[in-house]
Enzyme design. Structure first.
Site, PDB file in Angstrom:
ATOM      1  N   HIS A 272       0.831  -1.199   0.000  1.00  0.00           N
ATOM      2  CA  HIS A 272       0.000   0.000   0.000  1.00  0.00           C
ATOM      3  C   HIS A 272       0.874   1.261   0.000  1.00  0.00           C
ATOM      4  O   HIS A 272       0.936   1.955  -1.000  1.00  0.00           O
ATOM      5  CB  HIS A 272      -1.008   0.039   1.149  1.00  0.00           C
ATOM      6  CG  HIS A 272      -1.917  -1.145   1.190  1.00  0.00           C
ATOM      7  ND1 HIS A 272      -2.692  -1.517   0.114  1.00  0.00           N
ATOM      8  CD2 HIS A 272      -2.165  -2.061   2.175  1.00  0.00           C
ATOM      9  CE1 HIS A 272      -3.384  -2.605   0.423  1.00  0.00           C
ATOM     10  NE2 HIS A 272      -3.073  -2.965   1.660  1.00  0.00           N
ATOM     11  N   ASP A 323      -5.225  -8.366  -3.018  1.00  0.00           N
ATOM     12  CA  ASP A 323      -5.499  -8.052  -1.621  1.00  0.00           C
ATOM     13  C   ASP A 323      -6.770  -8.719  -1.108  1.00  0.00           C
ATOM     14  O   ASP A 323      -6.788  -9.921  -0.858  1.00  0.00           O
ATOM     15  CB  ASP A 323      -5.545  -6.542  -1.450  1.00  0.00           C
ATOM     16  CG  ASP A 323      -5.465  -6.105  -0.002  1.00  0.00           C
ATOM     17  OD1 ASP A 323      -5.475  -6.964   0.892  1.00  0.00           O
ATOM     18  OD2 ASP A 323      -5.390  -4.889   0.263  1.00  0.00           O
TER      19      ASP A 323
END
Length: 455
Positions: A272, A323
């Site tokens: 991220h 994810d």
């Protein structure tokens, strides 16, 4: 696959040096044994139009495929990652090894069908319901290995060290009890998963401190040697609250703190890294670490937009992951990555490396290279590498009339999933006409499992 060779011929193929015409690949024992260009097909060759190297999906929580769509109902207060996380905690409580395998297998089938040929499974669901230990510390990891085996996807397994509920070593919450280890228990887990990984042909077991909020500085220092020369992955700077809490704890922002307190280098994947200053982004790029970007999930959770300009200007490297697996689609990850930058800056073609470059090709090649670096394997259609590749459907309307210079732009920005035709993993054709060979059985088991979980 024995010592006999398989030969594939492609009208065009994207090789490490760029596009080439009339490419013949020889595959032996799962590896690319020969690459010939400008050569006519032999009579025994399997013939296809376009070959692309498989892409690494560098960040997945496979079990979350089962909760896709279950957290899209507005709450009484502001919804965010933190409210989504409560839904995840409730869902995970009922998952055992059999359920995990069923959920992961379908996620991996869908990854393969979209062009992902290896997954980085960031795995923190270690213990039995209620938090009790299994007799085999790798029991839940074994379910991931079984799902990888039946789907055929390559696996970089990332058993997660998770010890605390917040910065400064705060106690974990009741909902986190299935995730938590101490240092000795985690070392036993890593040893057990490495032994179990031998069942897969080229599985890699790496190390993953969950996040700075779940690991103290002393614990981080203690577990990093377990990585050896292999990959190290960590969630970082995903949420504004995470940044604020890190500053309150340490006086520094998360990426700033990590770069100052750990020997971050090319082995690392910072997942991220959404909320960085320009100085942090440039420093992260200089470290050689890969930014693990998950644009679909980051959009779904309202995380924010990655600061690509300062990071890439400083030479930063990135890969993409699915994810939360709310939607599994390799090209959509790349498309949304570029579109997020366009919306933030109100410009176009921002992730092309220089004027005149294909944005789609630069995105794709960066994701191939970044995924490989982050997961510890060699990528690309080159001799000695695993024969992990996919072909494009020559009859897809969005690819009609395109030469190699426009194929990846059209694939990423103008095509739907039907553009992927065949997918090979270690030379085995797992997907034909866009459909995995075991889809029906795996999807049927998934439906039964999910129906029982949600009853």
């Amino acid at each position: 696959m024995g010592r006999s060779a398989t030969n594939l011929h492609f009208a065009n193929a994207l090789l490490p040096a760029g596009w080439a015409a009339d490419v013949r690949l020889t595959i032996r024992e799962g590896l690319i044994a020969g690459v010939e260009t400008c050569t006519a097909p032999h009579v025994e060759d399997q013939r296809h139009a376009v070959a692309l190297p498989g892409v690494g999906n560098l960040h997945s929580h496979a079990f979350q495929r089962g909760m896709a769509g279950l957290a899209e109902r507005r709450g009484p207060a502001g919804d965010s990652f933190w409210t989504w996380r409560e839904t995840m905690y409730r869902f995970v409580e009922r998952i055992g090894p059999d359920e995990l395998q069923a959920l992961a297998a379908l996620a991996y089938v869908e990854m393969l069908e979209s062009g992902f040929t290896r997954v980085g499974e960031f795995h923190y669901l270690h213990h039995a319901a209620g938090g009790g230990a299994f007799a085999d510390p790798a029991e839940m990891s074994q379910a991931i290995f079984a799902a990888a085996a039946e789907s055929g996807i390559g696996l970089t397994h990332l058993p997660v060290f998770y010890a605390h509920g917040g910065f400064g070593g705060s106690a974990p919450g009741k909902a986190q009890r299935r995730f938590v280890h101490d240092i000795d228990g985690y070392a036993r887990l890593v040893d057990a998963t490495r032994a179990a990984a031998a069942q897969l042909p080229d599985a890699i077991v790496a190390v993953a401190p969950h996040s700075l909020r779940a690991v103290t500085p002393d614990e981080l220092r203690a577990i990093l040697p377990l990585a050896g020369d292999g990959p190290i992955h960590i969630h970082i700077a995903e949420q504004v609250k995470e940044v604020e809490d890190c500053i309150a704890w340490s006086g520094a922002r998360p990426v700033e703190w990590l770069l100052d307190n750990a020997a971050v280098d090319a082995r690392w994947c910072l997942v991220h890294a959404t909320h960085m200053t320009d100085a942090e982004a440039a420093a992260m790029a200089r470290s050689g670490a890969v930014a693990g970007l998950c644009p679909i999930t980051e959009a779904n959770l309202g995380d924010g937009i990655f600061p690509a300009e300062p990071f890439l200007t400083a030479g930063g490297r990135f890969g993409v992951g699915s994810d939360s697996n709310v939607l599994i689609d390799m090209t959509e990850e790349l498309r949304l990555l570029e579109y997020g930058q366009r919306l933030a800056r109100r410009e176009r073609n921002l992730l092309a490396r220089e004027p005149g470059r294909s944005t789609g090709q630069d995105l794709f090649e960066a994701a191939v290279a970044g995924g490989a670096q982050a997961m510890g394997f060699e990528s690309g259609l080159a001799v000695g590498n695993a024969a992990d590749l996919f072909s494009l459907s020559p009859g897809h309307p969005s690819l009609a009339g395109r030469g190699p210079d426009a194929l990846l732009d059209s694939l990423i920005f103008a095509s739907r999933r039907g553009a992927v035709d065949c997918v090979w993993r270690r030379g085995q054709k797992l997907v034909s006409q866009g459909r995995h060979r075991a889809r029906d059985a795996i999807a049927a088991r998934y439906r039964g499992t999910l129906t029982a979980l949600l009853a």
